[in-house]
Design a protein around this motif. Structure first.
Motif, PDB file in Angstrom:
ATOM      1  N   VAL A   1       0.827  -1.200   0.000  1.00 27.52           N
ATOM      2  CA  VAL A   1       0.000   0.000   0.000  1.00 27.52           C
ATOM      3  C   VAL A   1       0.865   1.255   0.000  1.00 27.52           C
ATOM      4  CG1 VAL A   1      -1.708   1.305   1.330  1.00 27.52           C
ATOM      5  CG2 VAL A   1      -1.937  -1.169   1.101  1.00 27.52           C
ATOM      6  N   VAL A   2       1.959   1.216   0.754  1.00 25.18           N
ATOM      7  CA  VAL A   2       2.856   2.373   0.838  1.00 25.18           C
ATOM      8  C   VAL A   2       3.518   2.655  -0.506  1.00 25.18           C
ATOM      9  CG1 VAL A   2       4.981   3.250   1.878  1.00 25.18           C
ATOM     10  CG2 VAL A   2       3.273   2.089   3.294  1.00 25.18           C
ATOM     11  N   PHE A   3       4.035   1.610  -1.165  1.00 30.59           N
ATOM     12  CA  PHE A   3       4.767   1.807  -2.418  1.00 30.59           C
ATOM     13  C   PHE A   3       3.868   1.795  -3.646  1.00 30.59           C
ATOM     14  CE2 PHE A   3       8.073  -0.096   0.385  1.00 30.59           C
ATOM     15  CZ  PHE A   3       8.973   0.954   0.364  1.00 30.59           C
ATOM     16  N   GLY A   4       2.626   1.395  -3.481  1.00 22.21           N
ATOM     17  CA  GLY A   4       1.688   1.430  -4.595  1.00 22.21           C
ATOM     18  C   GLY A   4       1.669   0.138  -5.381  1.00 22.21           C
ATOM     19  N   ALA A   5       0.590  -0.068  -6.145  1.00 25.65           N
ATOM     20  CA  ALA A   5       0.438  -1.277  -6.954  1.00 25.65           C
ATOM     21  C   ALA A   5       1.419  -1.250  -8.113  1.00 25.65           C
ATOM     22  CB  ALA A   5      -0.999  -1.388  -7.462  1.00 25.65           C
ATOM     23  N   GLY A   6       1.879  -2.439  -8.487  1.00 25.00           N
ATOM     24  CA  GLY A   6       2.825  -2.573  -9.584  1.00 25.00           C
ATOM     25  C   GLY A   6       3.973  -3.492  -9.212  1.00 25.00           C
ATOM     26  N   ALA A   7       4.753  -3.876 -10.214  1.00 23.43           N
ATOM     27  CA  ALA A   7       5.841  -4.818  -9.988  1.00 23.43           C
ATOM     28  C   ALA A   7       6.897  -4.239  -9.054  1.00 23.43           C
ATOM     29  CB  ALA A   7       6.471  -5.214 -11.321  1.00 23.43           C
ATOM     30  N   THR A   8       7.254  -2.961  -9.266  1.00 27.95           N
ATOM     31  CA  THR A   8       8.286  -2.355  -8.425  1.00 27.95           C
ATOM     32  C   THR A   8       7.845  -2.280  -6.968  1.00 27.95           C
ATOM     33  OG1 THR A   8       9.063  -1.027 -10.289  1.00 27.95           O
ATOM     34  CG2 THR A   8       9.716  -0.318  -8.078  1.00 27.95           C
ATOM     35  N   GLY A   9       6.612  -1.825  -6.747  1.00 30.24           N
ATOM     36  CA  GLY A   9       6.095  -1.747  -5.383  1.00 30.24           C
ATOM     37  C   GLY A   9       6.015  -3.107  -4.720  1.00 30.24           C
ATOM     38  N   ALA A  10       5.651  -4.155  -5.496  1.00 29.10           N
ATOM     39  CA  ALA A  10       5.562  -5.500  -4.933  1.00 29.10           C
ATOM     40  C   ALA A  10       6.940  -6.028  -4.554  1.00 29.10           C
ATOM     41  CB  ALA A  10       4.882  -6.430  -5.928  1.00 29.10           C
ATOM     42  N   VAL A  11       7.946  -5.757  -5.382  1.00 35.09           N
ATOM     43  CA  VAL A  11       9.309  -6.175  -5.048  1.00 35.09           C
ATOM     44  C   VAL A  11       9.761  -5.524  -3.747  1.00 35.09           C
ATOM     45  CG1 VAL A  11      11.731  -6.010  -5.743  1.00 35.09           C
ATOM     46  CG2 VAL A  11      10.009  -6.713  -7.400  1.00 35.09           C
ATOM     47  N   MET A  12       9.523  -4.216  -3.624  1.00 39.89           N
ATOM     48  CA  MET A  12       9.895  -3.517  -2.396  1.00 39.89           C
ATOM     49  C   MET A  12       9.131  -4.070  -1.200  1.00 39.89           C
ATOM     50  SD  MET A  12      12.176  -1.229  -3.228  1.00 39.89           S
ATOM     51  CE  MET A  12      12.111  -0.066  -1.886  1.00 39.89           C
ATOM     52  N   ALA A  13       7.838  -4.339  -1.397  1.00 37.46           N
ATOM     53  CA  ALA A  13       7.011  -4.815  -0.286  1.00 37.46           C
ATOM     54  C   ALA A  13       7.464  -6.179   0.199  1.00 37.46           C
ATOM     55  CB  ALA A  13       5.543  -4.860  -0.723  1.00 37.46           C
ATOM     56  N   ILE A  14       7.665  -7.124  -0.717  1.00 41.93           N
ATOM     57  CA  ILE A  14       8.045  -8.483  -0.320  1.00 41.93           C
ATOM     58  C   ILE A  14       9.474  -8.497   0.217  1.00 41.93           C
ATOM     59  CG2 ILE A  14       8.435 -10.819  -1.184  1.00 41.93           C
ATOM     60  CD1 ILE A  14       6.148 -10.328  -3.133  1.00 41.93           C
ATOM     61  N   GLY A  15      10.353  -7.716  -0.410  1.00 38.88           N
ATOM     62  CA  GLY A  15      11.739  -7.668   0.068  1.00 38.88           C
ATOM     63  C   GLY A  15      11.839  -7.127   1.482  1.00 38.88           C
ATOM     64  N   LEU A  16      11.160  -6.010   1.751  1.00 36.48           N
ATOM     65  CA  LEU A  16      11.228  -5.420   3.083  1.00 36.48           C
ATOM     66  C   LEU A  16      10.484  -6.269   4.109  1.00 36.48           C
ATOM     67  CD1 LEU A  16      10.774  -1.621   2.258  1.00 36.48           C
ATOM     68  CD2 LEU A  16      12.886  -2.882   2.729  1.00 36.48           C
ATOM     69  N   ALA A  17       9.398  -6.950   3.669  1.00 39.86           N
ATOM     70  CA  ALA A  17       8.678  -7.813   4.604  1.00 39.86           C
ATOM     71  C   ALA A  17       9.510  -9.023   5.008  1.00 39.86           C
ATOM     72  CB  ALA A  17       7.361  -8.273   3.972  1.00 39.86           C
ATOM     73  N   GLY A  18      10.374  -9.495   4.112  1.00 38.96           N
ATOM     74  CA  GLY A  18      11.221 -10.639   4.435  1.00 38.96           C
ATOM     75  C   GLY A  18      12.498 -10.276   5.151  1.00 38.96           C
TER      76      GLY A  18
END
Length: 646
Positions: A131-148
């Protein structure tokens, strides 16, 4: 190393997982090349077609072949998952290593933040960051990377803490090596394998997480597509064509299982546990305090002492925080060591002898505090702030030999390379000159075929050879002082004598001062010129070694001597023992710490702590009843019957 990795594919599970992972990587590389154009062909005459011989998984709402699109989507799905796991590992390493690099206080804040993040489920963190980085491939990479990242940070903290506790890491810090360099040179190579194993498993989890975000519409956006996006599109037509959803779902399941099973197989093959409680494959350990790495060579001259005193210690105290206040492990220790002199320190476990050695060599843990009126080595104040001159002096003039030869060196580096760095960093030698010096020093410490041995790893050395090689590292410079902390404890008696003879020969040949710490008063009496006896953190007697057996005046010293049997020991009488237990440093009494175990103790002993005063010449003793005869030991009736039965 090659043999350990080969074990990964020797089991059916490992071989199967490896085949699947290789197949997925090959598909990711070749899929778009082979079927990329066909996967994008729109056929309006076959919209939402059922599976057939022409379209094995049917078609989507534009008539595109679903199976081909699943095969092509492998590249983007794998690429994004690998990018996310790389981000998670990098951020996790930075956060996990921060307490080691930044120090105790700042590290606590980082550790607290990591602990809070680990408490949240990973999927919740991923959704929050998405939600913070927004929808899209880049935001998902940031989200999953930071969550892990928090999980890898916790893992890294655990592994780094285990390695950082090793003596050779402390020795490197003592020599002035920067924390960042220690991290990359000594710490990370020894925790690489468990990190690789967990990163492999993490890749599978990242793949599943990425598919989940794309399925929720927060990941890859049209017209791009990955398996999660295809699953999202296929769900809308699941009642018309179930294969539209099942095919990408099966791809996610197979890929996730392949990476997880491959990671488990690697863990079993390498002997690495998975999770925060991992153990590293290579056990690390102490090296000579003249650590091979230090600051760059400095042109300034190392100051020469004004007398023959090598080590001058006055009123040394070592304090650690405790639940009820500071705990003094070393209390007011004062002594000096001259050139060519051997001083032994003896006492029971917990007496403070090893902590005294650690304070001298600046190896006390960060939360410990070292205070002294004077703590000088060759005229240099060891308590003063670090300078290039002092680091160079420590690297060449001080050597420390620890007690466990099984982990004497960094297990990931060759013996010769570890010895050679002393000369390259401290003495300005070239690599070839330093290697030749390493061969010469190994020869000097009686290691056969030294030219071959310098190319071997520590695990290829026996225990006695590792101990001698550790002494050889100290001799790479020109040490004026060797501190040996129970250097023969883990060795058999034959090798023990060889190591002691070697230390004696080095001392006599190069006029090197020696501080030998041991539980064995017999060994200290044979090797040393002078003996200091410690009890409850302070020196209770300091006397010539020649007087140890016959002229000791403190009851504790006499009890230690009598507790060692010899050929003249009366076998009809029980072996001498010291009654009671040593005093805990946290519960040190007001008076003499030995009073509760001493047969001569009286009210004054329990009320006043005797000072360490000169008794005669260089003989010092701290006792109100120094030299008084001890009462005879009387055997109980049960003990008499036992002896008579023998």
């Amino acid at each position: 190393m090659q043999g350990r990795w080969s074990r990964v594919v020797r089991t059916p599970l490992g071989l199967t997982a490896t085949v699947f992972v290789v197949a997925l990587l090959a598909l990711a590389c070749l899929g778009p090349v082979l079927w990329g154009a066909d996967a994008d062909v729109v056929d309006t005459d076959n919209i939402l077609a059922a599976p057939s011989g022409e379209h094995w998984a049917g078609t989507d709402n534009l008539g595109r072949d679903i199976l081909l699109r699943v095969l092509v989507a492998c590249r983007l799905s794998m690429l994004l998952a690998l990018m996310a796991i790389v981000l998670a590992v990098v951020v996790g390493l930075l956060l996990g290593a921060a307490p080691f690099v930044l120090g105790r206080r700042t590290g606590r804040l980082v550790t607290a933040a990591v602990n809070i993040a680990v408490a949240f489920p990973g999927i919740l963190l991923a959704l929050f960051f998405a939600v913070v980085f927004g929808a899209g491939a880049t935001g998902a990479v940031m989200a999953i990377g930071l969550a892990g990242a928090p999980a890898f940070a916790r893992l890294t903290q655990t592994l780094v803490a285990g390695i950082a506790a090793r003596d050779y890491i402390a020795a490197a810090r003592m020599a002035g090596v920067g924390r960042v360099r220690i991290l990359f040179r000594h710490v990370l190579p020894n925790i690489a394998e468990p990190l690789v194993v967990n990163a492999t498993i993490g890749a599978g989890n990242a793949l599943l997480s990425f598919a989940g975000l794309s399925f929720l519409g927060l990941g890859v956006q049209s017209p791009s597509y990955d398996w999660g996006r295809l699953l999202y599109d296929g769900i809308a037509a699941i009642y018309v064509n179930a294969a539209a959803a099942l095919t990408p779902g099966a791809a996610v399941l197979v890929a996730g299982l392949a990476f997880n099973l491959f990671g488990e197989s690697v863990a079993k093959g390498l002997g690495v546990s998975v999770g925060v409680g991992l153990r590293t494959v290579a056990t690390t350990r102490a090296v000579v305090a003249a650590e091979p790495e230090a600051a760059a060579h400095d042109d300034e001259d190392v100051p020469e002492p004004s007398s023959d005193v090598v080590l001058d210690v006055r009123d040394l105290e070592v304090t650690f925080p405790g639940p009820a206040g500071p705990v003094r492990l070393v209390r007011g220790v004062s002594f000096e060591v001259r050139r060519g002199e051997a001083v032994g320190i003896v006492g029971e476990s917990g007496s403070g002898k090893s902590m005294t050695a650690l304070a001298i060599t600046r190896l006390v843990a960060d939360h410990g505090r070292v205070d002294a009126t004077r703590l000088d080595l060759l005229g240099t104040d060891l308590l003063a702030p670090d300078t290039a001159v002092r680091r160079r002096m420590l690297g060449t003039s001080l050597a420390m030999v620890f007690q466990d030869p099984m982990t004497s060196f960094n297990p990931t580096r060759r013996i010769g390379a570890q010895l050679a760095e002393v000369a390259t960093h401290h003495q300005g030698m070239t690599r070839r000159e330093a290697t030749a010096r390493a061969v010469d020093r190994l020869t000097a410490v009686r290691i056969p075929d030294a030219a071959t041995r310098v190319r071997q790893y520590p695990h290829e050395f026996s225990g006695g050879m590792r101990q001698r090689a550790m002494i050889g590292m100290g001799l790479m410079g020109k040490p004026s002082l060797i501190v040996a902390d129970e250097p023969t404890t883990a060795l058999d008696v034959t090798v023990q004598q060889q190591v002691l003879d070697l230390l004696t020969a080095i001392r006599e040949a190069d006029d090197v001062a020696l501080v030998l710490i041991s539980h064995d008063v017999t060994v200290v009496g044979e090797v040393c010129d002078r003996v200091m006896v410690m009890y409850a953190g302070r020196v209770v007697e300091d006397l010539p070694a020649a007087d140890l057996a016959t002229a000791a005046r403190h009851p504790y010293t006499r009890a230690l001597v009598e507790a060692v049997p010899d050929m003249a020991t009366d076998l009809t009488r029980p072996l001498a023992t010291i009654p009671g237990r040593p005093v805990s440093p946290a519960d040190a009494p007001v008076g003499c710490a030995y009073a509760d175990r001493c047969p001569l103790a009286d009210a004054r002993c329990r009320a006043e702590d005797p000072p360490l005063v000169a008794d005669s010449g260089r003989h010092r003793v701290a006792c109100w009843h120094a030299g008084e005869p001890l009462p005879p030991v009387r055997m109980t009736d049960d003990l008499v019957e036992t002896v008579e039965s023998l």
